[in-house]
Design an enzyme around this catalytic site. Structure first.
Site, short mmCIF file in Angstrom:
data_model
loop_
_atom_site.label_atom_id
_atom_site.label_comp_id
_atom_site.label_asym_id
_atom_site.label_seq_id
_atom_site.Cartn_x
_atom_site.Cartn_y
_atom_site.Cartn_z
CG HIS A 89 -0.33 0.20 2.54
ND1 HIS A 89 -0.15 1.46 3.09
CD2 HIS A 89 0.16 -0.68 3.44
CE1 HIS A 89 0.41 1.33 4.28
NE2 HIS A 89 0.62 0.05 4.52
CG ASP B 94 2.87 1.17 7.57
OD1 ASP B 94 2.52 0.33 6.72
OD2 ASP B 94 2.11 1.60 8.45
CD GLU C 89 -2.58 -1.17 5.76
OE1 GLU C 89 -2.45 -2.14 6.53
OE2 GLU C 89 -2.24 -0.01 6.06
CD GLU C 90 -1.42 2.94 7.43
OE1 GLU C 90 -2.09 2.61 8.43
OE2 GLU C 90 -0.24 2.57 7.25
CG HIS D 192 1.33 4.12 12.08
ND1 HIS D 192 0.10 3.59 12.40
CD2 HIS D 192 1.65 3.59 10.86
CE1 HIS D 192 -0.31 2.80 11.41
NE2 HIS D 192 0.62 2.78 10.47
#
Length: 875
Positions: free
Chosen positions: A180, A192, A226-227, A329
């Site tokens: 993603h 990420d 995705e998040e 994150h």
């Protein structure tokens, strides 16, 4: 060698006279020599030539062994690659990573995500297609913008880029590779998951330029949502026409920043997938223990793996970068923290595994190979071991039976000796369990004291401080109990016999754990299997030497060498578990010190199980106990005085405190639609147990006097959140905020349909992230909605999360409410509806008061901030 117990001469003489008197009554002819012989036979026999270890020697041996095993495990965890296949170019992959992360955060619905990143990916894919036109493969690209709902999540026109690579002759069966490219707010999302998409671009380039065609096709899914609770993958697997041809998938994600990518779950079933990884992975890093921990729910995370598994009914392999979870994150998830070797090893592995699967027979008809599970683990990242659960069950039960045969063989003695052995073995097992139990009890009590003193999470940026405090307490309690048992309960028993008994007791307990886990069907049972088979073999080989010389230096070294294989693997596992869980505890609000103390104690218990042997082979343990007590006391004083601050702003390795800050305006409307009341402020949510205690000295206005209290009469207590989290909130009054793109909510229609049911139809226009809360009033029931049964129940409230990409139409939904005319208040209406609009990107996502507040936070705090409006209506 310790001295045998000596009976004083006066005591011996009195005993001689007593025995002589008794013997004179029974055998008048017995003489004094017979009586003396009787005394000698009742006196403990010296241990002869059997040696005992000096205390310093025992400590040096054990500490040296543990240190060596820890260093080997640490090197293995940190060693990214030993050699490369040479087929994957990390240089090109890193250039992709630089370009993707250069735009900053890429939230769903933002131009950075929907336009800039999408255009870059499409441009690179087109270049790869042009380069490979004359090759044996064809490339087809499709930009998908799906709309749908699942669970409590609804989405509209989010962006997916699907790339189909197949032989020129086409393919019927496909493998899916997923990453993603979106990120959370305020994070560039390098690990990420920009690095995953960068790796996939280069893997696509390598496979497209192969000289020989693949047997099956591969679909590369670059998903852009995705998040927002895995919406992009759901849109693809449930709506895209290519999805029906997918037979298996590989998902690359992150729960840390850089390092190794861990295979932490596979399947369900389909053992051929992990066999393919075992055969193809160039740099293996996988364990079924991680799979069982993740699927137990202990790790508060989710991935697209679940969506493909549950909604697509296809098996797969889930990989994630796990190093340095402190930065996950956060704004620190940057390009410079991802080492080239990390990119290279991921690329080598993904390329090799995809190529292997795309050439395999199993992919064409995976249903034939669907049944069964695998036990799998890597050995220090050097090679993989994988075997079926059935084979594992046979191995485990064989080892357990061999252990029982070994123990039963010791009972095949004279009846009195067998009874005594069984009695001593049972007592040793009880002592071991009690020592471990009291160790856990004491350590958890210490953690409770630390928490009550306001020093919680001191270990968050000082891991080894936790090891010293909790570890010294755990070892000290275990050592104290065994020292008391040795000196008070077994004074007349040979030290060698005691050491033998407690080794057998540890072996028996591990055998029980092995049997229990195998019986329950846990693949992780291979760990206790290793902790049984290697010590057992080692002990059998050393039995003669041990009986002849006791705890000689030669025996001690050979004994520890026999433990090396399971212990280095256990150390490796312990290192990975702490690497994963320590940062996670900084994202949980429950008492983390109790959990950390329990982890340290569990590690201590596991490692001590076969070290108890040395307590009884050592002449003394008094100085060791004194040193442990001193270490514990010193550490407790240092922790109590606040020497170890939980957080760090060290640029090379930050360990920040996470805080959510929303600049919000709340508006509450009456039943007739008029504005009843409003307020504005900063809604501040911490993400760990320490709350604002460390923030208050820097920003005195943020203190417990402004803690937000739950307003039970308002949907979701008036909290404007898009996450259904339970973190505490502080509410600091601030000027009103008014985004340019205002939220618009319209009641399109209100009609009575049947049986007195009222149907309300709404239209909403707002930013890319919105949260809807519904609370029926007394006497009314929400019986149906356009969301069907998908809404998440939060007490009396129902919750729906909605997100959209660019150019999305208005959000429309309807509710059906069954009122009871006798109970519904005419002033309150049937239902309260609250909607939160979250502005993450662009000028609407910032405000001057918000920026001024953020500047006051200390540098060791990471603040994720945005603008929110909260509107509540009654109908």
């Amino acid at each position: 060698m310790s001295d045998p117990e000596i009976i004083p001469l006066s005591e011996r003489d009195s005993t001689v006279r007593r025995i002589r008197s008794q013997q004179n009554q029974q055998q008048p002819d017995s003489d004094e020599e017979d009586a003396l012989s009787s005394v000698r036979s009742s006196t403990p026999k010296p241990e002869g030539s059997a040696e005992l270890l000096g205390e310093s020697s025992a400590v040096i041996l054990l500490l040296g062994f543990v240190f060596l095993m820890w260093i080997v495990a640490l090197i293995s965890v940190k060693q990214l690659i030993l050699s490369s296949s040479g087929h994957f170019s990390f240089v090109r992959a890193r250039k992709h990573l630089e370009r993707i992360t250069s735009v900053g955060p890429r939230t769903v619905g933002s131009p950075e995500n929907e336009i800039t990143t999408v255009n870059y990916l499409l441009d690179q894919i087109e270049q790869i297609r042009n380069e490979s036109k004359t090759g044996p493969h064809s490339i087809t690209v499709d930009v998908q913008r799906p709309t749908g709902c699942f669970g409590y999540r609804c989405y509209d026109r989010v962006t997916n880029i699907a790339v189909k690579l197949e032989p020129q002759t086409s393919a019927q069966h496909f493998l899916l590779a997923n990453c993603h490219f979106d990120s959370v707010p305020d994070s560039p999302g390098a690990s990420d998951d920009a690095v995953g998409c960068s790796v996939m671009l280069e893997v696509l380039h390598s496979l497209a330029n192969l000289s020989t065609p693949l047997k099956h096709g591969i679909i590369f899914l670059f998903n852009g949502a995705e998040e927002t609770f895995l919406q992009g993958s759901h849109g693809f697997i449930t709506q895209h026409p290519w999805a029906s041809h997918v037979r298996a998938f590989v998902n690359l994600d992150a729960s840390g920043v850089g390092g190794k990518e861990l295979v932490f779950q596979t399947g369900p079933n389909n053992p051929w997938l992990i066999q393919a990884y075992t055969q193809a992975a160039v740099h293996p890093f996988a364990t079924v223990v991680g799979q069982e921990i993740f699927q137990s729910g202990l790790i508060p995370s989710d991935s697209d793996f679940r969506i493909f598994r549950d909604y697509g009914n296809i098996p797969g392999i889930d990989l994630a970068f796990i190093d340095n979870g402190y930065l996950y994150h956060t704004k620190y998830d940057t390009l410079d923290r991802i080492h080239n070797d990390s990119i290279l090893r991921a690329g080598d592995n993904i390329l090799s595994v995809l190529k292997h699967l795309a050439m395999s027979e199993e992919l064409a008809d995976s249903s034939k190979y669907r049944n069964g599970n695998m036990v799998f683990f890597d050995i220090l990242g050097l090679t993989m071991v994988a075997y079926s659960v059935y084979a594992g069950t046979i191995i485990n039960y064989t080892v357990a039976i061999a252990t029982l045969i070994y123990l039963c063989g010791k009972c095949m003695l004279a009846s009195c000796e067998a009874v005594r052995y069984v009695r001593d073995l049972v007592c040793a097992v009880i002592v071991l369990i009690l020592s471990w139990y009291f160790s856990l009890l004491v350590v958890r009590f210490v953690a409770w004291l630390v928490t009550k003193m306001g020093r919680s999470m001191f270990w968050y940026s000082h891991f080894y401080a936790a090891v010293c405090l909790y570890g010294s307490a755990a070892v000290g309690v275990i050592l104290l109990i065994h020292m008391l048992v040795k000196n008070l309960c077994h004074r007349n028993v040979s030290h060698v016999d005691l050491a033998e008994i407690f080794f057998d007791a540890s072996l028996l307990l591990w055998c029980f754990v092995l049997f229990f886990l195998t019986h329950r069907g846990w693949c992780s049972a291979y760990v206790p299997m290793m902790m049984v088979v290697f010590p057992l073999i080692s002990k059998l080989l050393l039995t003669k030497l041990f009986r002849a010389k006791g705890a000689s230096l030669q025996y001690s070294i050979l004994y520890l060498m026999g433990l090396a294989v399971p212990y280095v693997y256990i150390m490796f596992g312990i290192r990975v578990i702490f690497e994963v869980f320590t940062p996670i505890l900084g994202r949980r609000e429950d008492v983390p010190d109790i959990f950390m103390a329990s982890l340290v104690t569990a590690a201590t218990v596991i490692l001590s199980s076969y070290f108890i042997h040395f307590i009884y082979l050592s002449r003394s343990t008094k100085w060791t106990l004194a040193v442990l007590g001193s270490v514990f006391t010193l550490m407790f004083v240092l922790v109590s005085s606040g020497v170890f601050f939980p957080y760090s702003a060290n640029p090379s390795s930050p360990q920040p405190k996470r805080v959510f800050v929303q600049h919000i305006t709340r508006r509450f409307h009456a039943l007739n639609g008029s504005l009843q009341s409003s307020d504005s402020g900063f809604c501040i949510n911490d993400q760990d147990y320490t709350g604002m205690q460390h923030i208050t000295p820097h920003i005195p206005q943020i203190n417990d006097s402004i803690r937000m209290h739950c307003q039970d009469h308002i949907p979701y207590y008036g909290f404007p959140r898009f996450l259904t989290v339970k973190f505490l909130s502080w509410y600091l009054p601030a000027p009103e905020v008014s985004p340019k793109a205002q939220l618009e909510l319209k009641l399109l229609s209100r009609q009575e349909i049947s049986w007195g049911i009222i149907k309300l139809t709404f239209e909403v226009k707002g930013p890319s992230h919105m949260s809807l809360y519904l609370r029926p009033h007394a006497g009314a029931s929400l019986i149906l909605s356009s969301f069907h049964s998908r809404m998440l129940r939060l007490g009396r409230d129902s919750f729906i999360f909605y997100s959209h990409g660019l150019d999305a139409p208005t959000w429309n939904f309807w509710l059906e409410i069954q009122p009871s005319s006798s109970d519904v208040s005419p002033d309150e209406g049937m239902i309260s509806l609250a909607i939160s609009a979250h502005y993450f990107s662009g000028s609407d996502g910032r405000s001057e008061p918000l920026e001024s507040l953020l500047e006051r936070f200390p540098d060791w705090a990471f603040t994720s901030s945005w603008i929110t409006t909260y509107h509540m209506y009654r109908y």
